[in-house]
Design a protein around this motif. Sequence first.
Motif, mmCIF file in Angstrom:
data_model
loop_
_atom_site.group_PDB
_atom_site.id
_atom_site.type_symbol
_atom_site.label_atom_id
_atom_site.label_comp_id
_atom_site.label_asym_id
_atom_site.label_seq_id
_atom_site.Cartn_x
_atom_site.Cartn_y
_atom_site.Cartn_z
ATOM 1 N N ALA A 241 0.832 -1.209 0.000
ATOM 2 C CA ALA A 241 0.000 0.000 0.000
ATOM 3 C C ALA A 241 0.864 1.256 0.000
ATOM 4 O O ALA A 241 0.554 2.237 -0.698
ATOM 5 C CB ALA A 241 -0.917 -0.010 1.223
ATOM 6 N N TYR A 242 1.958 1.218 0.768
ATOM 7 C CA TYR A 242 2.847 2.376 0.804
ATOM 8 C C TYR A 242 3.477 2.614 -0.567
ATOM 9 O O TYR A 242 3.568 3.768 -1.029
ATOM 10 C CB TYR A 242 3.934 2.148 1.850
ATOM 11 N N ASN A 243 3.911 1.528 -1.203
ATOM 12 C CA ASN A 243 4.500 1.687 -2.543
ATOM 13 C C ASN A 243 3.472 2.201 -3.542
ATOM 14 O O ASN A 243 3.793 3.025 -4.419
ATOM 15 C CB ASN A 243 5.072 0.352 -3.014
ATOM 16 N N GLU A 244 2.224 1.685 -3.420
ATOM 17 C CA GLU A 244 1.191 2.173 -4.332
ATOM 18 C C GLU A 244 0.903 3.647 -4.101
ATOM 19 O O GLU A 244 0.729 4.417 -5.050
ATOM 20 C CB GLU A 244 -0.086 1.355 -4.142
ATOM 21 N N LEU A 245 0.865 4.037 -2.822
ATOM 22 C CA LEU A 245 0.662 5.459 -2.533
ATOM 23 C C LEU A 245 1.820 6.291 -3.042
ATOM 24 O O LEU A 245 1.622 7.401 -3.562
ATOM 25 C CB LEU A 245 0.497 5.657 -1.016
ATOM 26 N N ASP A 246 3.031 5.740 -2.906
ATOM 27 C CA ASP A 246 4.199 6.463 -3.399
ATOM 28 C C ASP A 246 4.139 6.604 -4.916
ATOM 29 O O ASP A 246 4.426 7.678 -5.463
ATOM 30 C CB ASP A 246 5.472 5.725 -2.973
ATOM 31 N N ALA A 248 1.391 6.510 -6.673
ATOM 32 C CA ALA A 248 0.295 7.443 -6.970
ATOM 33 C C ALA A 248 0.743 8.885 -6.769
ATOM 34 O O ALA A 248 0.382 9.774 -7.559
ATOM 35 C CB ALA A 248 -0.905 7.126 -6.084
ATOM 36 N N TYR A 249 1.547 9.098 -5.716
ATOM 37 C CA TYR A 249 2.044 10.453 -5.475
ATOM 38 C C TYR A 249 2.962 10.900 -6.606
ATOM 39 O O TYR A 249 2.881 12.044 -7.085
ATOM 40 C CB TYR A 249 2.781 10.485 -4.150
ATOM 41 N N LYS A 250 3.840 9.985 -7.064
ATOM 42 C CA LYS A 250 4.714 10.332 -8.187
ATOM 43 C C LYS A 250 3.896 10.592 -9.452
ATOM 44 O O LYS A 250 4.197 11.504 -10.225
ATOM 45 C CB LYS A 250 5.709 9.197 -8.424
ATOM 46 N N ALA A 251 2.856 9.744 -9.648
ATOM 47 C CA ALA A 251 2.008 9.939 -10.825
ATOM 48 C C ALA A 251 1.279 11.274 -10.759
ATOM 49 O O ALA A 251 1.130 11.974 -11.774
ATOM 50 C CB ALA A 251 1.007 8.789 -10.931
#
Length: 508
Positions: A241-246, A248-251
């Motif tokens: 989840a943290y990687n996905e949020l990261d 998503a934040y980069k995107a």
Amino acid sequence: MSIRLRLTLWYTGLLAMTLLIFGVSVFMFINWNTYNDLKVMIKKQSDQINVNMTYILNRGTLDLDLISKSKLVDKDIFVQLVNYHEKLILQPTDLLMAGAKISYPDVESKPEKGYYKRTIEVGKVKYDLLTYQRPVFSPITEGQIVGLLQVGVLTHNEDKYLSGLRNTLIIYSILVVFIAFTIGMLIARQALRPIGRVIDATQQIEKGSDLSMRIPSDGPKDEVGVLVDTLNSMLSRLQTAYNELDEAYKAQRRFVSDASHELRTPLTTIRGNIDLLEKMWSRAKESGQLQGKDGLMLTTDHWQMSSEAMSDIAAEARRMSTLVGDLLALARADAGYVMEKEQVQLLPLTEEVVRRAQLLPRDAEWKIGDLSRLVGVPVYGNYDYLQQLLFIFIENAFKYTPSGHVELSSVRTASYVGWRIQDTGIGMNPDEIPHIFDRFYRADESRGVTVGTGLGLSIAKWILDEHGGSVEVVTLENEGTTFTIWLPIDFSEGEDSSIIVETDPNVS
């Protein structure tokens, strides 16, 4: 208070309670059994003495006599015969204890037979005496008590034995509780050692940012082992989840950058053209190129420049409208927008899209393949959004096909119908396929071949999901990409589902 200490105290308290109940039960049983044997013995002696006792009337006076040959089995037996009539206390000579006498109840109190615990004093030493007393009734007057026979036994040996037993139970119980507490602390420490590792690992994760750390799991699969596995699984999900949020934040940062660039370009063009028009009007006004009272008249060159500026403004405005429309579509998707649907014939819809797609800016040749599989095949959906869906894939193919051709054809199975958009463009790495429908994702970002925000395919995926459809992708770098779009056929009006049209064997 730590869990280890609490567990040990609970365990020790339970053990102490168990030992207390057990010790009291054992002591009470032995105490009852010991004194019961004494009671049986003195009762037996009392019955024997009573049988050999005679009543003698001498000179009008009452006398009691005790036969000296009574069988007394224990030297600690104490016998006392009370003559109420003569106020005498008689004791056998061989059973006298240095003149020791025991108290006896008065005749007026009507003594009853039974067992009694008394204390006698011989010299300066006191002894506990268990006695059994039996009233002696007159053979002449019914119910008149004329004497009292008391048979007793010293209980100092039994009392000493029971006292020793009681002390032994207490001492050993305390010793066992202490040993159990010590061993319990060691066992609890060993059993809770994995919990310590869990605490250490979670504290390291809390202090740092490395979510890849896992708790060592090398023990048995007991409750603690299950807890460790659960925590490791939770850490894996948190890391994902943290990687996905990261990501998503980069995107989002990429989107902000791209959107800023996309919006800045048309705005710059619009502002530049507006400045040009203002200068042209200002120069025309200063040069006196004004005729009539109705307004300002410009030269032919000025009119041409004004027309080009207006055309640029209109084009950039359309670009901004498209971007805003994409953002609005995604906002609707996030808000749970429900499309209005009805039965839609795919062939007329496709023909309209084909006609309008010919006007799209492109460098590739636009080819129309076989659309016969769409004839008379309806789907249940939204006409406008299905058009937008097909436009997105066609426009995407034009964008990534600088040369060659883009071809549109139809596909169908027993339950599904759709389109195939095949191009000969730049293609992409097959590893990127799982991400191309993510928002703001652009497969060619590192190559910089095209511009865009990466929203088109995300919108297309949302439209497909709303219609229960799917998409297949076949691609290879520098060799082109093929998108196959599938939509479920609407059989509500009796469409024959048994007809299976042969499709391209290269697409499943």
